[in-house]
Design an enzyme around this catalytic site. Structure first.
Site, PDB file in Angstrom:
ATOM      1  CB  VAL A  98       2.664 -11.165  14.111  1.00 27.59           C
ATOM      2  CG1 VAL A  98       2.088 -12.557  14.382  1.00 27.59           C
ATOM      3  CG2 VAL A  98       1.701 -10.088  14.587  1.00 27.59           C
ATOM      4  CB  THR A 145      -0.911   0.012   1.258  1.00 30.49           C
ATOM      5  OG1 THR A 145      -1.624  -1.219   1.305  1.00 30.49           O
ATOM      6  CG2 THR A 145      -1.881   1.179   1.245  1.00 30.49           C
ATOM      7  CG  ASP A 155     -26.879 -28.002  -5.260  1.00 28.47           C
ATOM      8  OD1 ASP A 155     -25.721 -27.560  -5.457  1.00 28.47           O
ATOM      9  OD2 ASP A 155     -27.491 -28.700  -6.082  1.00 28.47           O
ATOM     10  CG  HIS A 166       3.583  -4.588 -11.145  1.00 29.39           C
ATOM     11  ND1 HIS A 166       3.567  -4.485 -12.513  1.00 29.39           N
ATOM     12  CD2 HIS A 166       2.720  -3.664 -10.680  1.00 29.39           C
ATOM     13  CE1 HIS A 166       2.733  -3.506 -12.849  1.00 29.39           C
ATOM     14  NE2 HIS A 166       2.211  -2.985 -11.759  1.00 29.39           N
ATOM     15  CD  GLU A 186     -23.998 -39.279 -10.043  1.00 22.29           C
ATOM     16  OE1 GLU A 186     -23.267 -39.353  -9.041  1.00 22.29           O
ATOM     17  OE2 GLU A 186     -24.654 -38.271 -10.336  1.00 22.29           O
ATOM     18  CE1 TYR A 212      -0.300   1.027 -13.140  1.00 19.89           C
ATOM     19  CE2 TYR A 212      -0.090  -1.251 -13.850  1.00 19.89           C
ATOM     20  CZ  TYR A 212       0.163  -0.263 -12.918  1.00 19.89           C
ATOM     21  OH  TYR A 212       0.857  -0.544 -11.781  1.00 19.89           O
ATOM     22  CB  VAL A 267      -7.038  -7.604  -0.809  1.00 16.98           C
ATOM     23  CG1 VAL A 267      -8.163  -6.610  -1.091  1.00 16.98           C
ATOM     24  CG2 VAL A 267      -7.578  -8.862  -0.136  1.00 16.98           C
TER      25      VAL A 267
END
Ligand code: FAD
Length: 830
Positions: A171, A43, A552, A222, A657, A260, A360
């Site tokens: 951490v 970031t 399902d 990059h 099946e 870009y 992300v």
């Protein structure tokens, strides 16, 4: 409230802190290894281009929310988003077509977008080389995120709301007890927590290792450069009050050359994806220094000018004004890539209370953060997150080799034009069914999914196409929908409806749930009563607590305490396993073991009106409606091969099946092929299967319906039992929902001209207005028309006309009652 530790104060971690605060969470600590003023992650140097439109509805809606959120973050009279618009230009005819498809996605997901001519592109972006541009896609709401600034504003506001920030605190371990996270270990001591969310960006793999969790992302370099001042922009007066980034032109993509662009005041910023992949081991980057600055941070590697050379040439072509500039500075910035390009979000399968929100982009950051906050607060996200679920990957897809190879491939292909059916080129032949050798002999055309090779059609059936009755002959297709398709599928569909065909069903997920708590577990999690005796199959739903459909499944009771589950995804497996673990913890007598048996079994679907003729030649057993009724299961043997026969069908035809273990697979194939010959049996692939499935109206969880939809909307109320005695997840919500009239519904559409194909995700128009989007589509060979399922407003009625936009062309279709094939299930039950 429960205490939360967030690892990482990048754009994701700080947004999450904010989303939790706004939902009333009190006890939040953000642990960051770098200095808070500039933590040094991705970031800290992100140029912040936000192009919202994506083939994925989920990612697009995450982006849309991120734009809204950044616009709402104000300080000193400025917010954190510069809505300059986004322009993607085409310099090849193929790209021009692709932009039309993308325009379709934008409409489907509710983003205003305009296909514009080359003249209009020039008007919006006068610096473009006129001779090169064939046209463009303009999205007015795209723009530039001020990501680092947003992060600082969020730190300040959440800190004022009580969030604790520990900077320069690394951490080093995750603390756990009894399968649940209890805190984190840092270089400055422990921080207890009921919930830990790792928002560590490309360091996610390292954090995962602390609990033995394989986080499938690969950090890659990059290239990004800034030019010297552009003569035309020097001295330009931009209103910096409303324009903190000193930019005026839309953000620009030249995807034909992997490039870009954005303005940085008088300079230009250029990002490049055309170079070789540059994988990085995050663990080797060392400790983040105290004195992070713009040029010196762990996520920034030295620039390699030789890799940028082609980009610079292509740039001088498309933006001739930049010929008067030079590259002033450049770097190779690190961020995350994944095997399928999606983020990784959700709870770890192996440690309760430990979540990740990684891989992300800035573009999706607030959307992902809101989704995680909703999951933690309400148990679900309003936007379905199946596509970015951490647990969506198969075991083989989590190996470092697979992650590395496929993530690098994703980097290479990031701006390529990719057909929705295009398989990965590598790695292939990772998982093959025991029928594979025979399938190759018959000229199977394979596509890949989840590491599996799946036959889509068999060249050995090519001659049949010529003999098809006139009404079954395949119609011509446009070039795009002809890719990864063969007219042989028509012959295989015809055989299925009129004789008998054999489908390799091995790649479908199969799980076993066994133990004294199996019944209780499945009663608690599914919408149907599964206490029917052994030998029964139940088609049922998994819901979230809001009544949204997460999957399902087919539940087959093999013995009192042994069930086989026909599931959809690896996420189903980890959900069932987690719930089983929790159940055993609180009611030790009610333990159940959940295991994946997909690879230790194999399966053939034998379907068609002559299926019984085939089976009767290889077994004396009773397969009549009495011996094995529809939705029944039994173990038996076929000419000595031990099998389990499941009387069900995805294609809407009589048959079974037939499952066995891999050592018998080839024998089973040969047996059925031989005995089927006199009855016209052929092997058939997924291309025919998909059309037959849609004609039979079987919805696919994940694409036709998701956790955003309830059973009434999706048309699957047959799979819910409101009067089931046992309580189950989502039952209370269903009771509420049953009293509401659905405002949207999944509808079946048929294409009026009988030939214009669509492939899925196209926008649908009703009375000239955009009203919904296609989920899945295929040619319905039996009904002789393309068939599509689409989400439409609840008031749209059967028989009404709609239009589907395909590459900018409107295709007329009609809303039709479904299923189109055998609505009374006569063929299934006969
Ligand atoms: P980060 O910002 O990396 O935050 C993670 C934080 O976790 C870091 O601050 C790190 O110090 C901390 N951390 C890690 N491990 C530990 C630990 N053990 N203990 C404590 N703290 C820890 N995205 C876009 O949307 N648009 C763009 O135009 C764009 N351009 C880009 C250009 C380049 C050159 C690069 C490299 C990336 C670009 N991206 C872009 C991607 C974007 O920058 C990232 O995806 C995004 O910033 C990731 O945010 P994050 O919060 O997840 O990670």
């Amino acid at each position: 409230s429960q205490s939360v530790v967030i690892i990482g104060a990048g754009i994701v971690g700080t947004n999450l802190a904010d989303e939790l605060v706004s939902r009333g969470w009190k006890n939040i600590t953000v642990v960051e290894q770098g200095p808070l003023s500039l933590p040094g992650g991705s970031t800290s140097h992100a140029p912040g281009l936000v192009f919202q439109t994506n083939p994925s509805k989920t990612m697009t809606l995450f982006a849309k929310y991120t734009v809204e959120k950044l616009q709402s973050l104000w300080k000193d009279g400025q917010n954190c988003f510069n809505q300059l618009g986004g322009l993607e230009v085409a310099t090849t005819p193929e790209r021009l077509q692709e932009l039309k498809r993308k325009h379709g996605y934008a409409q489907s997901w509710g983003i205003e977008a305009h296909l514009i001519s080359s003249e209009e592109c020039l008007k919006k972006y006068p610096l473009l080389n006129k001779g090169m541009i064939l046209g463009g896609l303009h999205i007015p709401s795209d723009g530039l995120a001020l990501a680092a600034r947003a992060t600082q504003i969020l730190i300040e506001s959440t800190r004022n709301a009580g969030v604790k920030y520990l900077e320069q605190t690394v951490v080093t371990g995750i603390e756990q007890a009894d399968g649940h996270v209890i805190g984190v270990t840092t270089n400055n001591g422990s921080v207890p927590a009921d919930i830990v969310v790792s928002c560590a960006g490309f360091w996610g793999v390292e954090i995962g290792k602390m609990i033995g969790l394989k986080v499938p992302l690969l950090p890659l370099g990059h290239q990004y450069v800034k030019t010297t001042a552009v003569p035309g922009l020097v001295g330009r007066e931009v209103n910096t009050k409303i324009n903190a980034m000193n930019a005026e032109l839309p953000i620009l993509r030249h995807q034909d050359q992997d490039l870009y662009y954005r303005e940085h005041g008088e300079q230009y910023g250029i990002g490049y994806y055309g170079h070789r992949p540059m994988p990085v081991d995050a663990g080797s980057l060392g400790v983040t220094p105290k004195d992070v600055d713009d040029k010196n941070m762990p996520s920034r590697l030295d620039f390699t000018p030789e890799d940028f050379a082609p980009a610079w040439e292509a740039t001088k072509e498309i933006l001739p004004v930049l010929r008067e500039t030079e590259i002033a500075e450049g770097f190779n910035g690190i961020f995350s890539f994944t095997p399928d390009g999606g983020s990784v979000v959700g709870q770890a399968p192996n440690l309760d209370g430990f979540y990740v929100a990684e891989a992300v982009w800035v573009t999706h950051s607030a959307g992902v953060a809101r989704a995680v906050a909703e999951v933690l607060t309400e148990g679900r996200s309003r936007i379905d997150i199946a596509e970015c679920e951490l647990t969506r990957f198969e075991e083989v897809q989590l190996s470092p080799e697979y992650v590395s190879e496929t993530s690098q491939q994703n980097f290479v292909e990031i701006y390529d034009i990719i057909h929705p059916l295009a398989p990965k080129e590598n790695p292939r032949n990772l998982r093959v069914s025991p029928f594979h050798a025979r399938q190759r002999e018959q000229g199977a055309f394979f596509l890949e999914v989840g590491g599996w090779e799946r036959p889509h059609w068999y060249e050995s059936n090519a001659d049949l196409v010529k003999t098809l009755p006139a009404e079954w002959r395949p119609v011509d297709r446009d070039a795009w929908s002809s890719k990864f398709y063969s007219p042989i599928a028509a012959a295989e569909a015809w055989k299925t409806r009129n004789a008998v065909a054999m489908y390799d069903m091995t790649t479908f997920h199969r799980f076993e749930v066994a133990g004294p708590g199996a019944v209780h577990l499945l009663q608690r999690l599914t919408t149907s009563d599964v206490t029917k005796g052994p030998g029964s199959i139940t088609h049922t739903l998994l819901l979230n607590t809001h009544g949204g459909i997460t999957s399902d499944i087919f539940v087959s009771r093999l013995e009192d305490n042994i069930f086989q589950i026909g599931g959809n995804t690896a996420t189903d497996l980890s959900y069932l396993a987690r719930e089983a673990r929790g159940q055993a913890k609180y009611t030790p007598g009610q333990w159940a073991q959940v295991r994946d048996i997909t690879g230790s079994t194999c399966c053939l679907g034998l379907w068609g009106p002559r299926a019984r003729d085939v089976i009767s030649t290889v077994s004396p057993d009773d397969f009549s409606n009495r011996g094995l009724p529809y939705m029944g299961v039994k173990k038996t043997s076929l000419a000595g091969v031990p099998v389990t026969m499941f009387r069900k069908s995805f294609v809407g035809e009589y048959g079974w099946e037939i499952q066995t273990t891999p050592e018998y697979g080839q024998r089973l194939w040969d047996l059925l092929s031989q005995s089927g010959k006199p009855h016209g049996l052929v092997a058939a692939g997924r291309a025919a299967f998909n059309g037959l499935r849609l004609e039979k109206g079987l919805r696919a969880a994940g694409s036709d319906m998701s956790s955003e939809h309830n059973p009434w909307e999706a048309g699957v109320t047959y799979a819910i039992q409101m009067d089931k005695k046992a309580d189950y997840v989502g039952k209370a919500a269903l009771q509420q929902l049953s009293r509401k009239t659905p405002t949207r519904r999944l509808r079946c559409l048929t294409v009026d001209d009988g030939r214009s194909m669509i492939l899925g995700k196209e926008p649908v128009f009703y009375n000239g207005q955009k009203a919904g989007y296609v989920t899945n589509a295929a040619f319905g060979y039996t009904v002789r028309k393309p068939v599509a399922y689409a989400w439409l407003p609840g008031n749209v009625r059967e028989g009404e006309a709609v239009e589907i936009e395909y590459f900018g062309k409107k295709i007329k279709a009609t809303v039709t009652s479904d299923p189109l094939h055998d609505p009374q299930d006569r063929r299934l039950r006969s």
